[in-house]
Write a protein that holds these residues in place. Structure first.
Motif, PDB file in Angstrom:
ATOM      1  N   GLN A  90     -16.134 -12.466   5.340  1.00 51.90           N
ATOM      2  CA  GLN A  90     -16.304 -13.540   6.320  1.00 51.90           C
ATOM      3  C   GLN A  90     -14.982 -13.883   6.989  1.00 51.90           C
ATOM      4  OE1 GLN A  90     -19.087 -14.719   7.309  1.00 51.90           O
ATOM      5  NE2 GLN A  90     -20.581 -14.229   5.713  1.00 51.90           N
ATOM      6  N   CYS A  91     -13.891 -13.737   6.268  1.00 53.81           N
ATOM      7  CA  CYS A  91     -12.524 -13.874   6.787  1.00 53.81           C
ATOM      8  C   CYS A  91     -12.337 -15.126   7.646  1.00 53.81           C
ATOM      9  CB  CYS A  91     -12.133 -12.626   7.577  1.00 53.81           C
ATOM     10  SG  CYS A  91     -10.335 -12.358   7.655  1.00 53.81           S
ATOM     11  N   ALA A  92     -12.603 -16.270   7.043  1.00 53.90           N
ATOM     12  CA  ALA A  92     -12.458 -17.535   7.769  1.00 53.90           C
ATOM     13  C   ALA A  92     -11.023 -18.031   7.785  1.00 53.90           C
ATOM     14  CB  ALA A  92     -13.370 -18.594   7.145  1.00 53.90           C
ATOM     15  N   ALA A  93     -10.184 -17.552   6.863  1.00 52.78           N
ATOM     16  CA  ALA A  93      -8.803 -18.028   6.765  1.00 52.78           C
ATOM     17  C   ALA A  93      -7.855 -16.847   6.630  1.00 52.78           C
ATOM     18  CB  ALA A  93      -8.665 -18.973   5.573  1.00 52.78           C
ATOM     19  N   ALA A  94      -6.559 -17.145   6.837  1.00 54.54           N
ATOM     20  CA  ALA A  94      -5.544 -16.087   6.873  1.00 54.54           C
ATOM     21  C   ALA A  94      -4.548 -16.176   5.723  1.00 54.54           C
ATOM     22  CB  ALA A  94      -4.799 -16.143   8.201  1.00 54.54           C
ATOM     23  N   GLU A  95      -4.903 -16.867   4.647  1.00 47.90           N
ATOM     24  CA  GLU A  95      -3.958 -17.052   3.551  1.00 47.90           C
ATOM     25  C   GLU A  95      -3.461 -15.747   2.942  1.00 47.90           C
ATOM     26  OE1 GLU A  95      -6.591 -18.890   3.977  1.00 47.90           O
ATOM     27  OE2 GLU A  95      -5.965 -20.994   3.877  1.00 47.90           O
ATOM     28  N   GLY A  96      -4.305 -14.724   2.956  1.00 46.09           N
ATOM     29  CA  GLY A  96      -3.917 -13.464   2.340  1.00 46.09           C
ATOM     30  C   GLY A  96      -3.267 -12.465   3.281  1.00 46.09           C
ATOM     31  N   PHE A  97      -3.073 -12.843   4.539  1.00 44.68           N
ATOM     32  CA  PHE A  97      -2.538 -11.901   5.519  1.00 44.68           C
ATOM     33  C   PHE A  97      -1.110 -11.479   5.189  1.00 44.68           C
ATOM     34  CE2 PHE A  97      -5.345 -12.745   9.516  1.00 44.68           C
ATOM     35  CZ  PHE A  97      -6.481 -12.626   8.736  1.00 44.68           C
ATOM     36  N   ASP A  98      -0.288 -12.433   4.765  1.00 43.67           N
ATOM     37  CA  ASP A  98       1.122 -12.113   4.513  1.00 43.67           C
ATOM     38  C   ASP A  98       1.263 -11.049   3.432  1.00 43.67           C
ATOM     39  OD1 ASP A  98       1.929 -13.889   6.436  1.00 43.67           O
ATOM     40  OD2 ASP A  98       2.437 -15.499   5.041  1.00 43.67           O
ATOM     41  N   GLU A  99       0.468 -11.151   2.375  1.00 43.86           N
ATOM     42  CA  GLU A  99       0.511 -10.146   1.314  1.00 43.86           C
ATOM     43  C   GLU A  99       0.126  -8.778   1.856  1.00 43.86           C
ATOM     44  OE1 GLU A  99      -1.529  -9.108  -3.039  1.00 43.86           O
ATOM     45  OE2 GLU A  99      -2.312 -10.734  -1.781  1.00 43.86           O
ATOM     46  N   ALA A 100      -0.881  -8.742   2.717  1.00 44.94           N
ATOM     47  CA  ALA A 100      -1.317  -7.474   3.302  1.00 44.94           C
ATOM     48  C   ALA A 100      -0.239  -6.885   4.202  1.00 44.94           C
ATOM     49  CB  ALA A 100      -2.609  -7.691   4.085  1.00 44.94           C
ATOM     50  N   VAL A 101       0.433  -7.723   4.959  1.00 49.22           N
ATOM     51  CA  VAL A 101       1.497  -7.250   5.838  1.00 49.22           C
ATOM     52  C   VAL A 101       2.657  -6.696   5.021  1.00 49.22           C
ATOM     53  CG1 VAL A 101       3.258  -8.000   7.482  1.00 49.22           C
ATOM     54  CG2 VAL A 101       0.884  -8.706   7.792  1.00 49.22           C
ATOM     55  N   ARG A 102       3.011  -7.377   3.936  1.00 50.79           N
ATOM     56  CA  ARG A 102       4.087  -6.866   3.083  1.00 50.79           C
ATOM     57  C   ARG A 102       3.726  -5.504   2.496  1.00 50.79           C
ATOM     58  NH1 ARG A 102       4.357 -12.357   1.479  1.00 50.79           N
ATOM     59  NH2 ARG A 102       3.061 -11.910  -0.364  1.00 50.79           N
ATOM     60  N   ALA A 103       2.485  -5.376   2.062  1.00 47.86           N
ATOM     61  CA  ALA A 103       2.049  -4.089   1.505  1.00 47.86           C
ATOM     62  C   ALA A 103       2.146  -2.986   2.556  1.00 47.86           C
ATOM     63  CB  ALA A 103       0.624  -4.211   0.986  1.00 47.86           C
ATOM     64  N   ALA A 104       1.752  -3.286   3.798  1.00 47.00           N
ATOM     65  CA  ALA A 104       1.815  -2.295   4.874  1.00 47.00           C
ATOM     66  C   ALA A 104       3.255  -1.906   5.185  1.00 47.00           C
ATOM     67  CB  ALA A 104       1.126  -2.837   6.120  1.00 47.00           C
ATOM     68  N   ARG A 105       4.141  -2.888   5.238  1.00 49.39           N
ATOM     69  CA  ARG A 105       5.544  -2.609   5.547  1.00 49.39           C
ATOM     70  C   ARG A 105       6.205  -1.738   4.480  1.00 49.39           C
ATOM     71  NH1 ARG A 105       7.018  -8.697   7.511  1.00 49.39           N
ATOM     72  NH2 ARG A 105       6.622  -8.411   9.754  1.00 49.39           N
ATOM     73  N   ASP A 106       5.751  -1.905   3.231  1.00 55.28           N
ATOM     74  CA  ASP A 106       6.376  -1.183   2.125  1.00 55.28           C
ATOM     75  C   ASP A 106       5.694   0.148   1.825  1.00 55.28           C
ATOM     76  OD1 ASP A 106       8.127  -3.275   1.857  1.00 55.28           O
ATOM     77  OD2 ASP A 106       7.016  -4.262   0.243  1.00 55.28           O
ATOM     78  N   SER A 107       4.751   0.585   2.687  1.00 52.29           N
ATOM     79  CA  SER A 107       3.990   1.808   2.424  1.00 52.29           C
ATOM     80  C   SER A 107       4.133   2.791   3.572  1.00 52.29           C
ATOM     81  CB  SER A 107       2.512   1.470   2.204  1.00 52.29           C
ATOM     82  OG  SER A 107       2.345   0.566   1.120  1.00 52.29           O
ATOM     83  N   ASP A 108       3.909   4.055   3.263  1.00 52.98           N
ATOM     84  CA  ASP A 108       3.977   5.099   4.285  1.00 52.98           C
ATOM     85  C   ASP A 108       2.815   5.003   5.271  1.00 52.98           C
ATOM     86  OD1 ASP A 108       6.266   6.142   3.081  1.00 52.98           O
ATOM     87  OD2 ASP A 108       5.093   7.464   1.775  1.00 52.98           O
ATOM     88  N   VAL A 109       1.664   4.625   4.780  1.00 58.91           N
ATOM     89  CA  VAL A 109       0.470   4.503   5.620  1.00 58.91           C
ATOM     90  C   VAL A 109      -0.436   3.440   5.024  1.00 58.91           C
ATOM     91  CG1 VAL A 109      -0.820   6.285   4.373  1.00 58.91           C
ATOM     92  CG2 VAL A 109      -1.382   5.814   6.768  1.00 58.91           C
TER      93      VAL A 109
END
Length: 341
Positions: A90-109
């Protein structure tokens, strides 16, 4: 059990992989290198066994389903596979976005799994919009802003309007609800063990206001004309679909040539042979689905602008060429008249 025998699981895995449709692939994002060192996995659907099965799953049990996250960890034992949910479906809030962005930045893909949950389609499960639910697109935009390579895997039971994703994401794979062997089938396609060859069985619109939108519609009295204001089109979006019926890409390329008809005219009892050469012009073995369409430009009743009259799926090695044949006869070209004859 018999249902979950090794043979049946292999068949489920193959069918799921062959049904997936590569909608877009730019900058060589797919297939992912099997020697990748780190992969980020984002999205609630990436680790939801129930949603792997989809609606109308019959005797399916979620505990038997393999998720994408589980399959990735199995396939990449030496790589770092980092999971960040980001948000629920449902993704009503963005509280978990920062964790996802950090994971993306620290990964090859990064592999983002977005779309609808199983209970958002099927019987008595209509939604008023075809957009990806909630703020999932905002989550994709946040990953996009990192500048790192990423893939969007769509899970859904019907066409969605995915304009921003289609225009901006480097790679988009339509997985539908792949079933019990979902995770394994997805890794097969994402890493190139299976070359995607599926084609869309339905039209993807740009907006819900285009519906009903289907390839074999009859013409209007004012066919779309960009130079004529008073013709059948929209003022805010193109009249064309985002992805048409029959669309689907591959990790290789194909060329169709030498279209031939065995006859220029046939009578009501006759038939003709349609042949065409298809060649794999790329570097990988792959499947192409050759589709034959016709249009009856003069008939006693108004006919669709295009009708699918045949298709063949063929597997070709690099450089291989094959001639395919289709038959057009009364069964393919006929239609019921006003008296239903």
């Amino acid at each position: 059990s018999v249902l979950l025998s090794a043979e049946n699981r292999r068949a489920a895995r193959e069918v799921a992989a062959r049904s997936m449709v590569l909608l877009k692939n730019e900058r060589g994002v797919l297939p992912i290198d099997a020697n990748v060192k780190s992969v980020a996995v984002v999205g609630a659907l990436a680790d939801s066994q129930q949603d792997m099965l989809g609606s109308w799953s019959g005797d399916g049990h979620k505990e038997d389903a393999v998720t994408l996250l589980a399959a990735l960890r199995e396939k990449l034992p030496r790589a770092r596979v980092r999971y960040a949910r980001g948000c629920d479906v449902q993704c009503a809030a963005a509280e978990g976005f920062d964790e996802a962005v950090r994971a993306a930045r620290d990964s090859d893909v990064t592999i983002i799994v977005a779309g609808e949950s199983a209970d958002m389609s099927g019987e008595a499960s209509s939604r008023a919009t075809l957009d990806i639910p909630g703020r999932q697109v905002d989550l994709i935009k946040a990953i996009h802003a990192t500048g790192k390579p990423y893939v969007v895997v769509l899970m859904n039971g019907r066409p969605l309007s995915i304009n921003w994703v289609a225009e901006n994401s480097p790679a988009v794979l339509e997985a539908w609800f792949p079933g019990t062997e979902a995770g394994h089938a997805l890794t097969d396609v994402l890493f190139g063990d299976v070359n995607p060859g599926g084609k869309l069985p339905a039209t993807f619109p740009r907006a819900v206001g285009q519906e009903p939108l289907y390839y074999n519609h009859v013409n209007t009295g004012r066919p779309p004309d960009p130079n004529n204001h008073y013709s059948s089109k929209y003022i805010d979006v193109p009249w064309t679909p985002l992805f048409p019926f029959g669309h689907g890409l591959s990790y290789t390329t194909f060329r169709l040539s030498n279209l031939r008809l065995s006859a220029g005219v046939i009578n009501a009892a006759g038939s003709l042979d349609v042949s065409v050469d298809v060649e794999n012009t790329g570097q990988r073995a792959g499947d192409e689905v050759v589709q034959l369409y016709t249009r009856d430009v003069a008939a006693s009743r108004t006919r669709p602008v295009k009708e699918l009259k045949g298709f063949q799926r063929v597997t070709l090695q690099p450089g291989e060429r094959r001639t395919l044949h289709f038959t057009l006869a009364r069964e393919q070209l006929g239609f019921y008249d006003a008296a239903l004859r």
